[in-house]
Design an enzyme around this catalytic site. Structure first.
Site, PDB file in Angstrom:
ATOM      1  CG  ASP A   1      -6.081  -2.742   3.054  1.00 45.52           C
ATOM      2  OD1 ASP A   1      -4.997  -2.472   3.601  1.00 45.52           O
ATOM      3  OD2 ASP A   1      -6.756  -1.904   2.409  1.00 45.52           O
TER       4      ASP A   1
ATOM      5  CG  MET B   1     -11.658  -2.864   4.777  1.00 40.79           C
ATOM      6  SD  MET B   1     -10.104  -2.462   3.943  1.00 40.79           S
ATOM      7  CE  MET B   1      -9.213  -1.572   5.239  1.00 40.79           C
TER       8      MET B   1
ATOM      9  CG  HIS C   1      -9.058   0.144  -0.631  1.00 41.94           C
ATOM     10  ND1 HIS C   1      -8.498  -0.004   0.621  1.00 41.94           N
ATOM     11  CD2 HIS C   1     -10.405   0.018  -0.453  1.00 41.94           C
ATOM     12  CE1 HIS C   1      -9.460  -0.198   1.505  1.00 41.94           C
ATOM     13  NE2 HIS C   1     -10.621  -0.177   0.880  1.00 41.94           N
TER      14      HIS C   1
ATOM     15  CG  HIS D   1      -3.815  -1.623  -1.629  1.00 38.22           C
ATOM     16  ND1 HIS D   1      -4.936  -2.369  -1.918  1.00 38.22           N
ATOM     17  CD2 HIS D   1      -4.174  -0.774  -0.635  1.00 38.22           C
ATOM     18  CE1 HIS D   1      -5.937  -1.984  -1.128  1.00 38.22           C
ATOM     19  NE2 HIS D   1      -5.500  -1.013  -0.337  1.00 38.22           N
TER      20      HIS D   1
ATOM     21  CB  SER E   1      -0.895   0.027   1.235  1.00 44.74           C
ATOM     22  OG  SER E   1      -1.402   1.346   1.402  1.00 44.74           O
TER      23      SER E   1
ATOM     24  CG  ASP F   1      -4.992   2.533   0.673  1.00 42.89           C
ATOM     25  OD1 ASP F   1      -5.939   1.744   0.614  1.00 42.89           O
ATOM     26  OD2 ASP F   1      -3.858   2.219   1.100  1.00 42.89           O
TER      27      ASP F   1
ATOM     28  CG  MET G   1      -8.370   7.146   2.140  1.00 41.01           C
ATOM     29  SD  MET G   1      -7.584   7.219   3.757  1.00 41.01           S
ATOM     30  CE  MET G   1      -6.642   5.686   3.738  1.00 41.01           C
TER      31      MET G   1
ATOM     32  CG  MET H   1     -11.182   3.179   1.692  1.00 44.24           C
ATOM     33  SD  MET H   1      -9.702   3.188   2.713  1.00 44.24           S
ATOM     34  CE  MET H   1      -8.461   3.288   1.433  1.00 44.24           C
TER      35      MET H   1
HETATM   36  C1  DX5 Z   1      -6.310   1.661   5.461  1.00 47.86           C
HETATM   37  C2  DX5 Z   1      -5.836   1.352   4.068  1.00 47.86           C
HETATM   38  C3  DX5 Z   1      -4.699   0.410   4.015  1.00 47.86           C
HETATM   39  C4  DX5 Z   1      -3.453   0.889   4.710  1.00 47.86           C
HETATM   40  C5  DX5 Z   1      -2.818  -0.310   5.310  1.00 47.86           C
HETATM   41  O1  DX5 Z   1      -7.510   2.312   5.402  1.00 47.86           O
HETATM   42  O2  DX5 Z   1      -6.891   0.782   3.303  1.00 47.86           O
HETATM   43  O3  DX5 Z   1      -4.431  -0.002   2.668  1.00 47.86           O
HETATM   44  O4  DX5 Z   1      -2.531   1.528   3.880  1.00 47.86           O
HETATM   45  O5  DX5 Z   1      -1.724   0.081   6.068  1.00 47.86           O
HETATM   46  P1  DX5 Z   1      -0.977  -0.905   7.059  1.00 47.86           P
HETATM   47  O6  DX5 Z   1      -0.493  -2.074   6.231  1.00 47.86           O
HETATM   48  O7  DX5 Z   1       0.120  -0.081   7.608  1.00 47.86           O
HETATM   49  O8  DX5 Z   1      -1.987  -1.344   8.079  1.00 47.86           O
HETATM   50 ZN    ZN Z   2      -6.378  -0.146   1.361  1.00 51.86          ZN
END
Ligand code: DX5
Ligand code: ZN
Length: 246
Positions: free
Chosen positions: A202, A168, A75, A34, A9, A36, A38, A77
């Site tokens: 994740d 998750m 991903h 990956h 990620s 993210d 948001m 969000m």
């Molecule tokens: C959290 C994200 C993850 C995050 C995971 O909301 O979706 O992808 O980057 O980070 P780690 O591996 O540090 O928990």
């Molecule tokens: Zn993620």
């Protein structure tokens, strides 16, 4: 079960040198990136949108086949997942993974300018993502029971069946949180019913938690802080892969 896929990620990468961080992690043995996304509404944090994905795409060779090395696993969000499908396709996303919770509560607007009022559904979303020539993933948060997915996965209409489920293992929004082993029964239930499904986990994955996740049946492993915070990221990626393949 399906092959081990390690997906660092980039949330934990150096955002000021993102292109190099992306190409480095692939060279260090990562399968996918990956990414993210948001929006500050669906989760209490913000990252970036399609323009950043467009800029990092040239740093990582496009996958030569579906699920191949270099897949951009986005991903999403975000509260309105349908709105951004086309923008992310243009930016170079290969797998558009939306949240079940967002799909059932958002409207069907296809573009930022489209203020259409009708509700969308997970099946519509999957079909729409496939129509834009991307793989489709569906994610569930810790508070969402896995049972909501049976109807979606048992659908006989191929265009409406997801290519991946993301379970998750933290509440989404931040990197570096503690792994929630309480979510693993969802992974086990999915694996029991669907032997070839890509099941992604994740949140909180590391050398300390990978065995539990692999034993439950996860084959797509996201790791942010564990990879980008490591002295030797290649070694961490190899260890995660070994744990899934053993
Ligand atoms: C959290 C994200 C993850 C995050 C995971 O909301 O979706 O992808 O980057 O980070 P780690 O591996 O540090 O928990
Ligand atoms: Zn993620």
């Amino acid at each position: 079960s399906p092959p081990a896929i390690i997906a660092p990620s980039i949330l934990s990468a150096d955002f000021a040198a993102l292109g190099k961080a992306c190409s480095d992690t692939i060279e260090q043995g990562a399968s996918w990136l990956h990414i993210d996304i948001m929006d500050g509404h669906f989760v209490p944090n913000m990252t970036f949108g399609a323009p950043v994905v467009t800029k990092i795409r040239p740093h990582v060779k496009r996958p030569s086949s579906a699920h191949g090395t270099g897949t951009f696993d986005c991903h999403m969000m975000i509260a309105e997942p349908k709105k951004w499908v086309k923008d992310f396709q243009k930016a170079g996303c290969d797998l558009y993974c939306f949240h079940y919770e967002a799909a059932i509560s958002s409207t069907a607007a296809e573009t930022p300018a489209d203020h259409s009022e009708s509700k969308t559904s997970p099946k519509d979303m999957i079909r729409y993502v496939h129509e834009q020539s991307m793989l489709a993933g569906i994610a569930i948060k810790p508070d969402t029971p896995v049972d909501v997915l049976w109807d979606i996965l048992d659908n006989q209409t191929q265009e409406e069946v997801p290519d991946m489920v993301l379970v998750m293992t933290v509440h989404p929004g931040f990197g570096g949180q503690k792994f929630m082993a309480s979510e693993l029964p969802k992974v086990a239930a999915l694996r029991q019913r669907y032997p070839t499904l890509n099941i992604e986990v994740d949140g909180g994955l590391s050398e300390a938690t990978i065995d539990q996740a692999a034993d439950a049946g996860a084959n797509v492993i996201v790791a942010g802080s564990a990879v980008f915070g490591a002295k030797d990221p290649a070694d961490v990626i190899a260890k995660l892969r070994d744990a899934v393949e053993k």
